[in-house]
Design a protein around this motif. Structure first.
Motif, PDB file in Angstrom:
ATOM      1  N   MET A  30      14.911  20.260  17.063  1.00 31.26           N
ATOM      2  CA  MET A  30      13.996  19.551  16.154  1.00 31.26           C
ATOM      3  C   MET A  30      12.929  20.520  15.648  1.00 31.26           C
ATOM      4  SD  MET A  30      11.665  16.208  16.955  1.00 31.26           S
ATOM      5  CE  MET A  30      10.479  15.616  15.750  1.00 31.26           C
ATOM      6  N   VAL A  31      12.800  20.636  14.356  1.00 31.41           N
ATOM      7  CA  VAL A  31      11.823  21.551  13.773  1.00 31.41           C
ATOM      8  C   VAL A  31      10.456  20.878  13.709  1.00 31.41           C
ATOM      9  CG1 VAL A  31      11.160  22.792  11.703  1.00 31.41           C
ATOM     10  CG2 VAL A  31      13.519  22.836  12.447  1.00 31.41           C
ATOM     11  N   ALA A  32       9.443  21.584  14.121  1.00 36.53           N
ATOM     12  CA  ALA A  32       8.083  21.050  14.137  1.00 36.53           C
ATOM     13  C   ALA A  32       7.476  21.163  12.737  1.00 36.53           C
ATOM     14  CB  ALA A  32       7.248  21.803  15.157  1.00 36.53           C
ATOM     15  N   SER A  33       7.632  20.109  11.953  1.00 38.38           N
ATOM     16  CA  SER A  33       7.233  20.177  10.541  1.00 38.38           C
ATOM     17  C   SER A  33       5.735  20.372  10.353  1.00 38.38           C
ATOM     18  CB  SER A  33       7.678  18.900   9.823  1.00 38.38           C
ATOM     19  OG  SER A  33       7.103  17.755  10.422  1.00 38.38           O
ATOM     20  N   GLY A  34       4.930  19.866  11.290  1.00 41.41           N
ATOM     21  CA  GLY A  34       3.488  20.007  11.145  1.00 41.41           C
ATOM     22  C   GLY A  34       3.022  21.441  11.143  1.00 41.41           C
ATOM     23  N   CYS A  35       3.812  22.312  11.765  1.00 45.00           N
ATOM     24  CA  CYS A  35       3.478  23.736  11.786  1.00 45.00           C
ATOM     25  C   CYS A  35       3.555  24.346  10.399  1.00 45.00           C
ATOM     26  CB  CYS A  35       4.445  24.497  12.697  1.00 45.00           C
ATOM     27  SG  CYS A  35       4.130  24.342  14.439  1.00 45.00           S
ATOM     28  N   ASN A  81      10.603  29.456  -0.295  1.00 46.43           N
ATOM     29  CA  ASN A  81      11.891  30.139  -0.183  1.00 46.43           C
ATOM     30  C   ASN A  81      12.943  29.153   0.323  1.00 46.43           C
ATOM     31  OD1 ASN A  81      14.055  31.829   0.178  1.00 46.43           O
ATOM     32  ND2 ASN A  81      12.993  33.281   1.527  1.00 46.43           N
ATOM     33  N   VAL A  82      13.554  28.429  -0.603  1.00 46.37           N
ATOM     34  CA  VAL A  82      14.505  27.383  -0.230  1.00 46.37           C
ATOM     35  C   VAL A  82      15.816  27.968   0.296  1.00 46.37           C
ATOM     36  CG1 VAL A  82      13.533  25.695  -1.814  1.00 46.37           C
ATOM     37  CG2 VAL A  82      15.332  27.238  -2.618  1.00 46.37           C
ATOM     38  N   SER A  83      16.050  29.253   0.049  1.00 50.32           N
ATOM     39  CA  SER A  83      17.279  29.873   0.522  1.00 50.32           C
ATOM     40  C   SER A  83      17.208  30.258   2.003  1.00 50.32           C
ATOM     41  CB  SER A  83      17.601  31.124  -0.314  1.00 50.32           C
ATOM     42  OG  SER A  83      16.615  32.116  -0.120  1.00 50.32           O
ATOM     43  N   ARG A  84      15.998  30.144   2.563  1.00 46.75           N
ATOM     44  CA  ARG A  84      15.823  30.470   3.977  1.00 46.75           C
ATOM     45  C   ARG A  84      15.202  29.279   4.695  1.00 46.75           C
ATOM     46  NH1 ARG A  84      12.129  35.342   6.433  1.00 46.75           N
ATOM     47  NH2 ARG A  84      13.278  35.701   8.362  1.00 46.75           N
ATOM     48  N   PRO A  85      16.018  28.391   5.216  1.00 47.66           N
ATOM     49  CA  PRO A  85      15.500  27.176   5.863  1.00 47.66           C
ATOM     50  C   PRO A  85      14.577  27.493   7.037  1.00 47.66           C
ATOM     51  CG  PRO A  85      17.873  27.048   5.532  1.00 47.66           C
ATOM     52  CD  PRO A  85      17.472  28.470   5.245  1.00 47.66           C
ATOM     53  N   THR A  86      13.768  26.519   7.366  1.00 49.12           N
ATOM     54  CA  THR A  86      12.826  26.674   8.467  1.00 49.12           C
ATOM     55  C   THR A  86      13.510  27.107   9.756  1.00 49.12           C
ATOM     56  OG1 THR A  86      11.420  24.972   7.481  1.00 49.12           O
ATOM     57  CG2 THR A  86      11.056  25.479   9.799  1.00 49.12           C
ATOM     58  N   ARG A  87      14.653  26.516  10.054  1.00 53.50           N
ATOM     59  CA  ARG A  87      15.350  26.836  11.299  1.00 53.50           C
ATOM     60  C   ARG A  87      15.757  28.315  11.339  1.00 53.50           C
ATOM     61  NH1 ARG A  87      16.826  22.235  14.069  1.00 53.50           N
ATOM     62  NH2 ARG A  87      16.657  20.282  12.888  1.00 53.50           N
ATOM     63  N   VAL A  88      16.146  28.839  10.190  1.00 57.01           N
ATOM     64  CA  VAL A  88      16.544  30.240  10.133  1.00 57.01           C
ATOM     65  C   VAL A  88      15.338  31.138  10.368  1.00 57.01           C
ATOM     66  CG1 VAL A  88      17.503  32.053   8.656  1.00 57.01           C
ATOM     67  CG2 VAL A  88      18.482  29.740   8.604  1.00 57.01           C
ATOM     68  N   TRP A  89      14.229  30.792   9.715  1.00 63.05           N
ATOM     69  CA  TRP A  89      13.012  31.587   9.900  1.00 63.05           C
ATOM     70  C   TRP A  89      12.582  31.566  11.363  1.00 63.05           C
ATOM     71  CZ3 TRP A  89       8.135  31.160  11.796  1.00 63.05           C
ATOM     72  CH2 TRP A  89       7.229  32.170  11.443  1.00 63.05           C
ATOM     73  N   LEU A  90      12.621  30.395  11.987  1.00 65.36           N
ATOM     74  CA  LEU A  90      12.208  30.273  13.383  1.00 65.36           C
ATOM     75  C   LEU A  90      13.116  31.071  14.319  1.00 65.36           C
ATOM     76  CD1 LEU A  90      11.098  26.568  13.952  1.00 65.36           C
ATOM     77  CD2 LEU A  90       9.738  28.638  14.303  1.00 65.36           C
ATOM     78  N   LYS A  91      14.380  31.152  13.982  1.00 60.49           N
ATOM     79  CA  LYS A  91      15.292  31.936  14.809  1.00 60.49           C
ATOM     80  C   LYS A  91      14.901  33.411  14.787  1.00 60.49           C
ATOM     81  CE  LYS A  91      20.212  32.772  15.639  1.00 60.49           C
ATOM     82  NZ  LYS A  91      21.598  32.492  15.175  1.00 60.49           N
ATOM     83  N   ASP A  92      14.407  33.856  13.632  1.00 59.48           N
ATOM     84  CA  ASP A  92      13.969  35.247  13.495  1.00 59.48           C
ATOM     85  C   ASP A  92      12.605  35.481  14.134  1.00 59.48           C
ATOM     86  OD1 ASP A  92      16.275  35.871  12.090  1.00 59.48           O
ATOM     87  OD2 ASP A  92      15.358  35.521  10.134  1.00 59.48           O
ATOM     88  N   HIS A  93      11.849  34.413  14.280  1.00 59.30           N
ATOM     89  CA  HIS A  93      10.480  34.538  14.818  1.00 59.30           C
ATOM     90  C   HIS A  93      10.273  33.492  15.916  1.00 59.30           C
ATOM     91  CE1 HIS A  93       9.429  37.310  11.608  1.00 59.30           C
ATOM     92  NE2 HIS A  93       9.966  36.479  10.747  1.00 59.30           N
ATOM     93  N   GLU A  94      10.968  33.682  17.009  1.00 66.19           N
ATOM     94  CA  GLU A  94      10.865  32.730  18.109  1.00 66.19           C
ATOM     95  C   GLU A  94       9.447  32.729  18.677  1.00 66.19           C
ATOM     96  OE1 GLU A  94      13.735  33.624  21.057  1.00 66.19           O
ATOM     97  OE2 GLU A  94      15.437  33.548  19.673  1.00 66.19           O
ATOM     98  N   PRO A  95       8.868  31.544  18.881  1.00 68.66           N
ATOM     99  CA  PRO A  95       7.526  31.482  19.473  1.00 68.66           C
ATOM    100  C   PRO A  95       7.492  32.191  20.821  1.00 68.66           C
ATOM    101  CG  PRO A  95       8.169  29.351  18.600  1.00 68.66           C
ATOM    102  CD  PRO A  95       9.396  30.212  18.546  1.00 68.66           C
ATOM    103  N   GLY A  96       6.493  33.010  21.012  1.00 73.96           N
ATOM    104  CA  GLY A  96       6.343  33.742  22.263  1.00 73.96           C
ATOM    105  C   GLY A  96       7.032  35.091  22.288  1.00 73.96           C
TER     106      GLY A  96
END
Length: 240
Positions: free
Chosen positions: A1-6, A85-100
C-alpha cells in the motif's frame, strides 16, 4: 500500500533557497547552515521531495539560529519524487528510494562531523526521513532524535530506540494515525530509561510541519509550534 499522504502538496523546489550553501560531507551533498565551528550538529532528513524544498531549508536556518551546525543531506541524490512524472509510478520511485536505506550514508556524515570536533549530534526526520532516524536512534552515534509525522514506522522500530526521542504526530494522518502514535508512546513508557516525548497535534494533517502554506496563519502557527518543540528537545539533550 502506497502512503499517498507522503506525496501530497508538492513544494516548488529551489536549489538557491536558504541562507546556507551546499557542500559534500561524508560523501553526500548537503545543504549546510550555521557556523561550521559549532560543536553541536543537527541532521534534518527530508521527505520524498528532498533537500531543495524551500520550507525545509527555512527550518534548517531556524535551527541553526539556535547555535547548531545544521545539515540537510541529499539522500535522494538528485532524484526527488516528481508527481508530474506519470511514466514513473510512486511504487517504482519508492523501490529506488526505500525508507531507511540512507542510514549508512547518514552514519558516514555523522562520523565525518565527529572527526571535525562535533561533540553531539541530533537527527530529525520528516515523513519518509523518519525511518532513517529510527535506525540511527538504535546506535550510539547520535544523542537525540525527533520524528515529525513519520511514515513507514512500525512499533518494532520504536522498540529498538535507545536515545531520547520526540514523536510529533497529526490528528489526521493515515500513515501514522493517532492510534499508532499512542502505541509508540506506550512502548516508550515501558522504557523509562529513555527520555521521550509524544504529542498528537489537533486539526492538522500529515506533512503539516513541512508542506504548509506560510501565508495561512493557523498553518504557520501549528508548524512553528512543532519546530519549537523540536529545537527545545535538541537543546535539552545536546546542550548539557
Amino acid at each position: 500500500m502506497v502512503a499517498s499522504g507522503c506525496f501530497s502538496n508538492a513544494p516548488v523546489l529551489n536549489a538557491s533557497s536558504g541562507v546556507g550553501h551546499v557542500i559534500n560531507v561524508g560523501g553526500v551533498n548537503s545543504y549546510v547552515t550555521g557556523s561550521p565551528l559549532a560543536v553541536l550538529a543537527i541532521l534534518l532528513v527530508s521527505d520524498v521531495y528532498g533537500f531543495k524544498a524551500p520550507l525545509l531549508r527555512k527550518i534548517a536556518d531556524k535551527v541553526a539560529d539556535n547555535g547548531y551546525y545544521v545539515l540537510v543531506p541529499d539522500f535522494l541524490h538528485g532524484d526527488p519524487y516528481d508527481p508530474k512524472n506519470v511514466s514513473r509510478p510512486t511504487r517504482v520511485w519508492l523501490k529506488d528510494h526505500e525508507p531507511g536505506k540512507s542510514s549508512e550514508e547518514a552514519k558516514s556524515i555523522i562520523e565525518a562531523l565527529k572527526r571535525k570536533n562535533v561533540s553531539a549530534v541530533g537527527v530529525a526526520g520528516f515523513c519518509w526521513g523518519a525511518k532513517t532516524v529510527t535506525n540511527l536512534a538504535k546506535t550510539e552515534l547520535i544523542q537525540a532524535s525527533v520524528l515529525l509525522h513519520p511514515s513507514y514506522i512500525v512499533v518494532n522500530d520504536i522498540r529498538g530506540v535507545n536515545v531520547p526521542i520526540a514523536i510529533l504526530g497529526a490528528e489526521h494522518d493515515s500513515l501514522s494515525p493517532p492510534k499508532l502514535v499512542k502505541e509508540f508512546e506506550e512502548v516508550l513508557k515501558a522504557k523509562p530509561q529513555i527520555d521521550s516525548y509524544v504529542k498528537v497535534f489537533p486539526n492538522v494533517s500529515h506533512g503539516w510541519t513541512l508542506r504548509y502554506d506560510p501565508t495561512d496563519p493557523k498553518a504557520a502557527m501549528a508548524a512553528g509550534n512543532a519546530h519549537k518543540i523540536m529545537i527545545n528537545w535538541f537543546d535539552k539533550h545536546l546542550k548539557k
